[in-house]
Design an enzyme around this catalytic site. Structure first.
Site, short mmCIF file in Angstrom:
data_model
loop_
_atom_site.label_atom_id
_atom_site.label_comp_id
_atom_site.label_asym_id
_atom_site.label_seq_id
_atom_site.Cartn_x
_atom_site.Cartn_y
_atom_site.Cartn_z
N ASP A 39 0.83 -1.21 0.00
CA ASP A 39 0.00 0.00 0.00
C ASP A 39 0.86 1.26 0.00
O ASP A 39 1.97 1.26 0.52
CB ASP A 39 -0.89 -0.03 1.24
N TRP A 44 2.57 8.11 -2.24
CA TRP A 44 4.01 8.32 -2.47
C TRP A 44 4.20 9.21 -3.70
O TRP A 44 4.98 10.17 -3.67
CB TRP A 44 4.68 6.96 -2.69
N HIS A 56 2.90 3.41 -8.69
CA HIS A 56 2.77 1.96 -8.94
C HIS A 56 4.05 1.42 -9.58
O HIS A 56 4.52 0.34 -9.26
CB HIS A 56 1.56 1.68 -9.82
N LEU A 150 11.01 -20.30 -3.71
CA LEU A 150 9.94 -19.44 -3.18
C LEU A 150 8.66 -19.58 -4.01
O LEU A 150 8.71 -19.52 -5.24
CB LEU A 150 10.42 -17.97 -3.24
C1 FPP Z 1 -2.18 0.13 -3.22
O1 FPP Z 1 -1.62 1.43 -3.16
C2 FPP Z 1 -1.55 -0.55 -4.30
C3 FPP Z 1 -2.20 -1.11 -5.35
C4 FPP Z 1 -3.66 -1.09 -5.51
C5 FPP Z 1 -1.44 -1.74 -6.41
C6 FPP Z 1 -0.24 -2.49 -5.95
C7 FPP Z 1 0.65 -2.64 -7.09
C8 FPP Z 1 1.99 -2.61 -7.05
C9 FPP Z 1 2.77 -2.51 -5.82
C10 FPP Z 1 2.76 -2.72 -8.27
C11 FPP Z 1 3.12 -4.14 -8.51
C12 FPP Z 1 1.95 -4.71 -9.09
C13 FPP Z 1 1.90 -5.59 -10.05
C14 FPP Z 1 0.61 -5.70 -10.69
C15 FPP Z 1 3.02 -6.43 -10.45
P1 FPP Z 1 -2.60 2.64 -3.42
O2 FPP Z 1 -2.60 2.92 -4.87
O3 FPP Z 1 -3.93 2.33 -2.85
O4 FPP Z 1 -1.88 3.77 -2.65
P2 FPP Z 1 -2.61 4.90 -1.81
O5 FPP Z 1 -3.30 4.19 -0.67
O6 FPP Z 1 -1.49 5.75 -1.37
O7 FPP Z 1 -3.55 5.59 -2.73
#
Ligand code: FPP
Length: 262
Positions: A39, A44, A56, A150
């Site tokens: 998250d 960020w 992302h 893993l």
């Molecule tokens: C939550 O942060 C994150 C997600 C919904 C996507 C997670 C994806 C990645 C870490 C990239 C790697 C992914 C893949 C598909 C390989 P948020 O966007 O909700 O952040 P926020 O809470 O700050 O808005």
């Protein structure tokens, strides 16, 4: 073991702080299964005046280094929450970006993951993902299916409530078809009808980014999992943070509702 740590993956040098933590960790008491809610990507990026998509993309770098560390340490299962059943509510542009990022990640990383023995799996309603994502996952599953290192579980179109609902439907169908008696329904039968069938429950849940929520993640499986929460946003989450989480996990007293004999 240090040879294993300094590793087979292409990556930067192990820092001094990291080395200290690596030496403090008890290799005989590692968590078997680590689950991570990745998250904070959006915040960020926004804090840096950048579009959420760049958060992302930066999150993928954290994923890459954490997968590598887990593989090097000999962790058995790593489950990463990459896209929830609720994330479809986001703007279409962000959803498409995440789906494309998944394909890019799998295609780019596959060779290296495979050569390090990582087995790729995914949990969630995969049939509802866009076709390019399903195809990239299929390529990754087929290529790595015989690997014994893993187990990397990507939670995609995953929801804990949906998972339990799906298990209930499968079990109800068995009863309806006279292949199961109601008195045969117990916790282990339910466990074996979840997406995580055959896997140990997570020992350690890591949630960066300052929120204190489960967010519909592994609702059944987290019953006795140790939580490690941090303010660090996922794109800033480094190997050192996971090492700190593991070290703290090793100091926890896990009683599973019972008592520890002193
Ligand atoms: C939550 O942060 C994150 C997600 C919904 C996507 C997670 C994806 C990645 C870490 C990239 C790697 C992914 C893949 C598909 C390989 P948020 O966007 O909700 O952040 P926020 O809470 O700050 O808005």
């Amino acid at each position: 073991m240090l040879k294993r740590i300094t590793g087979l993956f292409n990556r930067q040098k192990v820092t001094e702080d990291e080395n200290k933590l690596l030496q403090s960790i008890d290799r005989n008491r590692l968590p078997n299964h680590i689950a991570i809610i990745m998250d904070g990507n959006g915040r960020w990026a926004q804090r840096r005046g950048m579009p959420r998509s760049l958060g992302h993309r930066a999150g993928v770098e954290s994923l890459r280094s954490i997968v590598q560390l887990c593989s090097e340490l000999g962790i058995k299962v790593l489950t990463c929450y990459a896209f929830s059943t609720e994330n479809w509510k986001r703007p279409q542009e962000e959803v498409s970006f995440l789906m494309n990022l998944l394909v890019e990640y799998l295609d780019k990383e596959l060779e290296e993951l495979h050569s390090n023995g990582v087995k790729i799996n995914a949990i969630g309603r995969l049939a509802e993902l866009p076709q390019p994502a399903r195809e990239a996952l299929d390529r990754a599953f087929r290529k790595t299916e015989n690997n014994s290192g893993l187990l990397l579980n990507l939670a995609l179109n995953y929801g804990g409530r949906r998972e339990i609902t799906d298990a209930v439907v499968k079990i109800a169908r068995l009863v309806k078809d006279n292949r199961l008696e109601i008195n045969e329904i117990n916790e282990s039968l339910i466990k074996e009808h979840l997406y995580t069938a055959g896997m140990p429950d997570p020992d350690l849940l890591v949630r960066p980014s300052g929120d204190f929520r489960i967010s519909n993640f592994l609702l059944w499986q987290l019953a006795y999992t140790e939580f490690w929460l941090s303010d660090v946003m996922w794109p800033d989450f480094k190997r050192i943070h996971l090492l700190q989480a593991i070290l703290e996990f090793q100091c926890r007293e896990r009683r599973f509702g019972g008592l520890i004999k002193k």
